[in-house]
Design a protein around this motif. Structure first.
Motif, PDB file in Angstrom:
ATOM      1  N   ASP A  77       0.880  -1.244  -0.007  1.00  0.00           N
ATOM      2  CA  ASP A  77      -0.116   0.040   0.013  1.00  0.00           C
ATOM      3  C   ASP A  77       0.774   1.166  -0.115  1.00  0.00           C
ATOM      4  O   ASP A  77       2.089   1.359   0.676  1.00  0.00           O
ATOM      5  N   GLU A  78       0.326   2.369  -0.636  1.00  0.00           N
ATOM      6  CA  GLU A  78       1.127   3.651  -0.582  1.00  0.00           C
ATOM      7  C   GLU A  78       0.058   4.716  -0.297  1.00  0.00           C
ATOM      8  O   GLU A  78      -1.057   4.765  -0.753  1.00  0.00           O
ATOM      9  N   GLN A  79       0.234   5.446   0.556  1.00  0.00           N
ATOM     10  CA  GLN A  79      -0.403   6.599   0.899  1.00  0.00           C
ATOM     11  C   GLN A  79       0.209   7.958   0.448  1.00  0.00           C
ATOM     12  O   GLN A  79       1.224   8.145   1.267  1.00  0.00           O
ATOM     13  N   TRP A  80      -0.475   8.876  -0.048  1.00  0.00           N
ATOM     14  CA  TRP A  80       0.017  10.379  -0.374  1.00  0.00           C
ATOM     15  C   TRP A  80      -0.798  11.419   0.105  1.00  0.00           C
ATOM     16  O   TRP A  80      -1.404  11.977  -0.766  1.00  0.00           O
ATOM     17  N   PRO A  81      -0.638  11.505   1.376  1.00  0.00           N
ATOM     18  CA  PRO A  81      -1.295  12.918   1.829  1.00  0.00           C
ATOM     19  C   PRO A  81      -0.751  14.114   1.305  1.00  0.00           C
ATOM     20  O   PRO A  81       0.501  14.051   1.135  1.00  0.00           O
ATOM     21  N   PRO A  82      -1.633  15.252   1.120  1.00  0.00           N
ATOM     22  CA  PRO A  82      -0.827  16.251   0.713  1.00  0.00           C
ATOM     23  C   PRO A  82       0.018  17.272   1.902  1.00  0.00           C
ATOM     24  O   PRO A  82      -0.326  16.772   3.142  1.00  0.00           O
ATOM     25  N   GLN A  83       0.982  17.650   1.636  1.00  0.00           N
ATOM     26  CA  GLN A  83       1.845  18.298   2.644  1.00  0.00           C
ATOM     27  C   GLN A  83       1.293  19.295   3.520  1.00  0.00           C
ATOM     28  O   GLN A  83       0.563  20.309   2.834  1.00  0.00           O
ATOM     29  N   GLY A  84       1.326  18.990   4.679  1.00  0.00           N
ATOM     30  CA  GLY A  84       0.618  19.944   5.765  1.00  0.00           C
ATOM     31  C   GLY A  84      -0.834  20.071   5.848  1.00  0.00           C
ATOM     32  O   GLY A  84      -1.381  20.745   6.516  1.00  0.00           O
ATOM     33  N   LYS A  85      -1.382  18.837   5.026  1.00  0.00           N
ATOM     34  CA  LYS A  85      -2.796  18.877   5.298  1.00  0.00           C
ATOM     35  C   LYS A  85      -3.346  17.373   5.353  1.00  0.00           C
ATOM     36  O   LYS A  85      -4.428  17.155   4.756  1.00  0.00           O
ATOM     37  N   ILE A  86      -2.523  16.549   6.059  1.00  0.00           N
ATOM     38  CA  ILE A  86      -2.976  15.223   6.166  1.00  0.00           C
ATOM     39  C   ILE A  86      -4.319  14.915   6.889  1.00  0.00           C
ATOM     40  O   ILE A  86      -4.659  15.732   7.870  1.00  0.00           O
ATOM     41  N   ASP A  87      -5.208  14.260   6.282  1.00  0.00           N
ATOM     42  CA  ASP A  87      -6.388  13.753   7.045  1.00  0.00           C
ATOM     43  C   ASP A  87      -5.957  12.290   7.607  1.00  0.00           C
ATOM     44  O   ASP A  87      -6.197  11.222   6.750  1.00  0.00           O
ATOM     45  N   ALA A  88      -5.487  12.256   8.839  1.00  0.00           N
ATOM     46  CA  ALA A  88      -4.782  11.039   9.041  1.00  0.00           C
ATOM     47  C   ALA A  88      -5.726  10.023   9.456  1.00  0.00           C
ATOM     48  O   ALA A  88      -5.497   8.786   9.320  1.00  0.00           O
ATOM     49  N   GLY A  89      -6.756  10.066   9.566  1.00  0.00           N
ATOM     50  CA  GLY A  89      -8.094   8.996  10.033  1.00  0.00           C
ATOM     51  C   GLY A  89      -8.004   8.073   8.711  1.00  0.00           C
ATOM     52  O   GLY A  89      -7.709   6.684   8.848  1.00  0.00           O
ATOM     53  N   PRO A  90      -8.535   8.382   7.489  1.00  0.00           N
ATOM     54  CA  PRO A  90      -8.435   7.785   6.450  1.00  0.00           C
ATOM     55  C   PRO A  90      -7.219   7.134   6.097  1.00  0.00           C
ATOM     56  O   PRO A  90      -7.102   6.114   5.381  1.00  0.00           O
ATOM     57  N   VAL A  91      -6.190   7.761   6.260  1.00  0.00           N
ATOM     58  CA  VAL A  91      -4.820   7.355   5.997  1.00  0.00           C
ATOM     59  C   VAL A  91      -4.527   6.026   6.558  1.00  0.00           C
ATOM     60  O   VAL A  91      -3.949   5.050   6.063  1.00  0.00           O
ATOM     61  N   VAL A  92      -4.590   6.124   8.083  1.00  0.00           N
ATOM     62  CA  VAL A  92      -4.327   5.292   9.194  1.00  0.00           C
ATOM     63  C   VAL A  92      -5.243   4.038   8.643  1.00  0.00           C
ATOM     64  O   VAL A  92      -4.918   2.675   8.709  1.00  0.00           O
ATOM     65  N   GLN A  93      -6.559   4.344   8.341  1.00  0.00           N
ATOM     66  CA  GLN A  93      -7.390   3.183   8.207  1.00  0.00           C
ATOM     67  C   GLN A  93      -6.976   2.170   6.830  1.00  0.00           C
ATOM     68  O   GLN A  93      -7.079   1.104   6.801  1.00  0.00           O
ATOM     69  N   ALA A  94      -6.552   3.192   5.745  1.00  0.00           N
ATOM     70  CA  ALA A  94      -6.217   2.500   4.551  1.00  0.00           C
ATOM     71  C   ALA A  94      -5.076   1.735   4.992  1.00  0.00           C
ATOM     72  O   ALA A  94      -5.062   0.358   4.097  1.00  0.00           O
ATOM     73  N   VAL A  95      -4.014   2.264   5.421  1.00  0.00           N
ATOM     74  CA  VAL A  95      -2.826   1.329   5.642  1.00  0.00           C
ATOM     75  C   VAL A  95      -3.113   0.092   6.563  1.00  0.00           C
ATOM     76  O   VAL A  95      -2.860  -1.150   6.118  1.00  0.00           O
TER      77      VAL A  95
END
Length: 400
Positions: free
Chosen positions: A198-216
């Protein structure tokens, strides 16, 4: 009488002008650019570092007897603003060279400007490999260890882990993309059994951590590469801790051991992450002791990695100017290529082949002590030990 008064006034202006010109000739200016308003956690210690270096250089006689002056501008985290600042510094301030920048995309923008205008540029912080390789040019040099170098240091430890299934989390801009690409390449070469799930690419300085953590978590990796930093890192760690993402998983993380990023985590600091960083409290060498003593005496504060970068940027620039004995760009390049200079981490060299310095980094693990994150089991890795061969570099870098 009126005529004599006007002549006297005119003569006075001429003398004042000559005095001003003489004073200008006794000064060498460096034009410095950084993202002060966007990234104060790193850039404020960085500013303190270069200000200390300027004081030390001038106290020791300046640059061949001339006073060193730094003219600093804020790029607001925007490449276009950085190029505008660079143009103003060169055309209006008549600086001898450009220095600084933080974000990789901004470093590349200023490097492109330097190449077009034929101005010497010492990139302080940007880590993308492109700045010295794919988009390298004769006018640009870089101080900090690159993504390749830090990835190689981390891969040395990551390859020992039993984990086969890996996920990555990185900011979606030049630095994050470059870091992930080189880490994956180097780790896969050492461990062909690795799977990237898996790869997660949140925008710099604007991470929405919940969906990122859930996806990983849904990808169920055995290990995670993290490249986020600053406020994004704090949000990621908080959400990851809450959801148990890091439990029984190995994490390898760029930059997290640097105090400017580790300190804000406080009691939420995850333990056992393999990181690059700056354990200022446990470095016991004469060079670092001298820097630490001077920094604490001036600021009554402990240094961050930014402090080291700012300090060494100006110390290196001063050494280049002194050796060149000129502000001519070609003479500065000739002076810088192969130049060895002292640093708080020991002697470093600016390589002729790609203009990359051999400044290294500390590798260790995160731990929690008295409610604060620290680095333990740290080892200094020399930059010169983590660079590809000259033959490989020749293929990566365009001919000047």
């Amino acid at each position: 009488m009126r005529r004599r008064t006007m002549l006297a006034a005119g003569l006075g202006l001429a003398v004042a002008g000559l005095a001003g010109a003489a004073r200008a000739e006794d000064v060498i200016k460096i034009g410095e650019i950084n993202s002060y308003s966007l990234l104060p956690a790193f850039t404020e210690p960085y500013r303190k570092g270069w200000q200390l270096a300027v004081e030390e250089v001038n106290a020791a006689g300046g640059i061949n007897g001339k006073k060193l002056v730094v003219v600093s501008k804020d790029d607001s985290g925007k490449p276009a603003d950085a190029q505008t600042a660079a143009n103003e510094l060169v055309s209006s301030e008549n600086v001898a060279m450009l220095a600084g920048t933080f974000l990789s995309n901004i470093g590349l923008a200023v490097s492109d400007f330097a190449n077009q205008k034929k101005v010497f540029f010492l990139a302080a912080e940007p880590l993308t490999d492109a700045i010295t390789w794919a988009k390298g040019n004769k006018y640009t040099f870089r101080l900090r260890p690159s993504n390749y170098m830090q990835a190689a240091m981390l891969v040395e430890e990551a390859a020992k882990l039993p984990a086969k299934r890996w996920a990555t989390i990185a900011p979606n801009y030049e630095y994050g993309q470059s870091a992930v690409a080189v880490f994956k390449k180097l780790l896969s070469e050492k461990r062909p059994d690795i799977q990237w799930v898996d790869e997660q690419w949140p925008p710099q300085g604007k991470i929405d951590a919940g969906p990122v953590v859930q996806a990983v978590a849904a990808a169920n990796p055995e290990a995670i590469l993290n490249v986020t930093f600053g406020a994004d890192l704090v949000k990621l760690v908080r959400e990851g801790n809450t959801r148990g993402l890091f439990k029984d998983r190995k994490v390898v993380s760029f930059l997290t051991g640097e105090p400017e990023y580790l300190d804000p985590l406080k009691e939420e600091t995850p333990e056992g992450w393999i990181v690059t960083g700056y354990p200022w409290y446990s470095i016991k060498t004469p060079e670092h002791d001298a820097f630490l003593k001077a920094y604490q005496a001036k600021y009554n504060d402990y240094p961050r990695l930014g402090s080291i970068v700012g300090y060494q940027t100006i110390k290196s620039a001063a050494a280049i100017l002194a050796k060149a004995g000129s502000t001519d760009a070609d003479k500065l390049i000739a002076a810088a290529e192969g130049l060895s200079v002292p640093s708080p981490f020991g002697e470093i060299t600016f390589r002729k082949i790609d203009h990359q310095s051999t400044l290294g980094a500390y590798v260790g693990k995160t731990a929690l002590k008295d409610g604060k994150g620290i680095m333990v089991d740290t080892v200094y890795r020399k930059g010169s030990d983590y660079l590809p061969s000259d033959e490989e570099v020749g293929k990566l870098r365009p001919k000047d």
